[in-house]
Design a protein around this motif. Structure first.
Motif, PDB file in Angstrom:
ATOM      1  N   UNK A   8       0.914  -1.448   0.077  1.00 39.84           N
ATOM      2  CA  UNK A   8      -0.041   0.006   0.065  1.00 39.84           C
ATOM      3  C   UNK A   8       1.137   1.480  -0.002  1.00 39.84           C
ATOM      4  N   UNK A   9       1.469   1.474   0.881  1.00 43.03           N
ATOM      5  CA  UNK A   9       2.980   2.025   0.822  1.00 43.03           C
ATOM      6  C   UNK A   9       3.429   2.382  -0.943  1.00 43.03           C
ATOM      7  N   UNK A  10       3.649   1.342  -1.455  1.00 45.92           N
ATOM      8  CA  UNK A  10       4.463   1.971  -2.879  1.00 45.92           C
ATOM      9  C   UNK A  10       3.518   2.154  -3.781  1.00 45.92           C
ATOM     10  N   UNK A  11       2.295   1.727  -3.483  1.00 50.40           N
ATOM     11  CA  UNK A  11       0.850   2.602  -4.305  1.00 50.40           C
ATOM     12  C   UNK A  11       1.191   3.711  -4.526  1.00 50.40           C
ATOM     13  N   UNK A  12       1.407   4.033  -3.026  1.00 52.88           N
ATOM     14  CA  UNK A  12       0.848   5.727  -2.097  1.00 52.88           C
ATOM     15  C   UNK A  12       2.096   6.486  -3.547  1.00 52.88           C
TER      16      UNK A  12
END
Length: 125
Positions: A8-12
């Motif tokens: 999720x952090x990478x997508x953001x």
């Protein structure tokens, strides 16, 4: 669980890197909103306490004269607490209070009822 949070952090991060203009506008909006709220909180005028009306002092009641109960009229013989109910009216009362409707009045009442029914049902889906 840790890998899901990392994903999720990478997508953001990817979203912010790809949409730099949107990110800058969003950050400026949030910063200006925070500053406006901060300054409104600092410079807000204190509200003056509302004035309340003074309550008059209660004066204790003292009777000048003694109370007297009201005069009661005795019940007459014409006054009845209940009446006898019959299942059928006597002929005298029937002739006095009941009138037989004529055919024209009954038809007029029927037409009025039909019109009312059509008004109610005509609106129904």
């Amino acid at each position: 669980m840790n890998q899901v949070l990392e994903n999720i952090r990478e997508r953001i991060e990817d979203f912010f890197h790809e949409n730099t203009r949107l990110t800058a506008v969003l950050a400026a909006f949030l910063l200006s909103f925070a500053l406006i709220a901060f300054f409104m909180g600092i410079f807000q005028l204190p509200q003056k306490p509302k004035k309340t009306a003074e309550q008059p002092k209660a004066i204790p009641y003292t009777a000048v004269k003694e109370f007297y109960p009201p005069e009661q009229q005795p019940l007459t013989e014409e006054y009845y607490f209940m009446r006898k109910q019959t299942s059928k009216w006597p002929d005298e009362e029937f002739n006095r209070w009941f009138t037989v409707p004529d055919k024209a009045k009954v038809e007029e009442l029927g037409k009025a009822n039909d019109k009312l029914t059509q008004d109610v049902l005509g609106v129904a889906p």
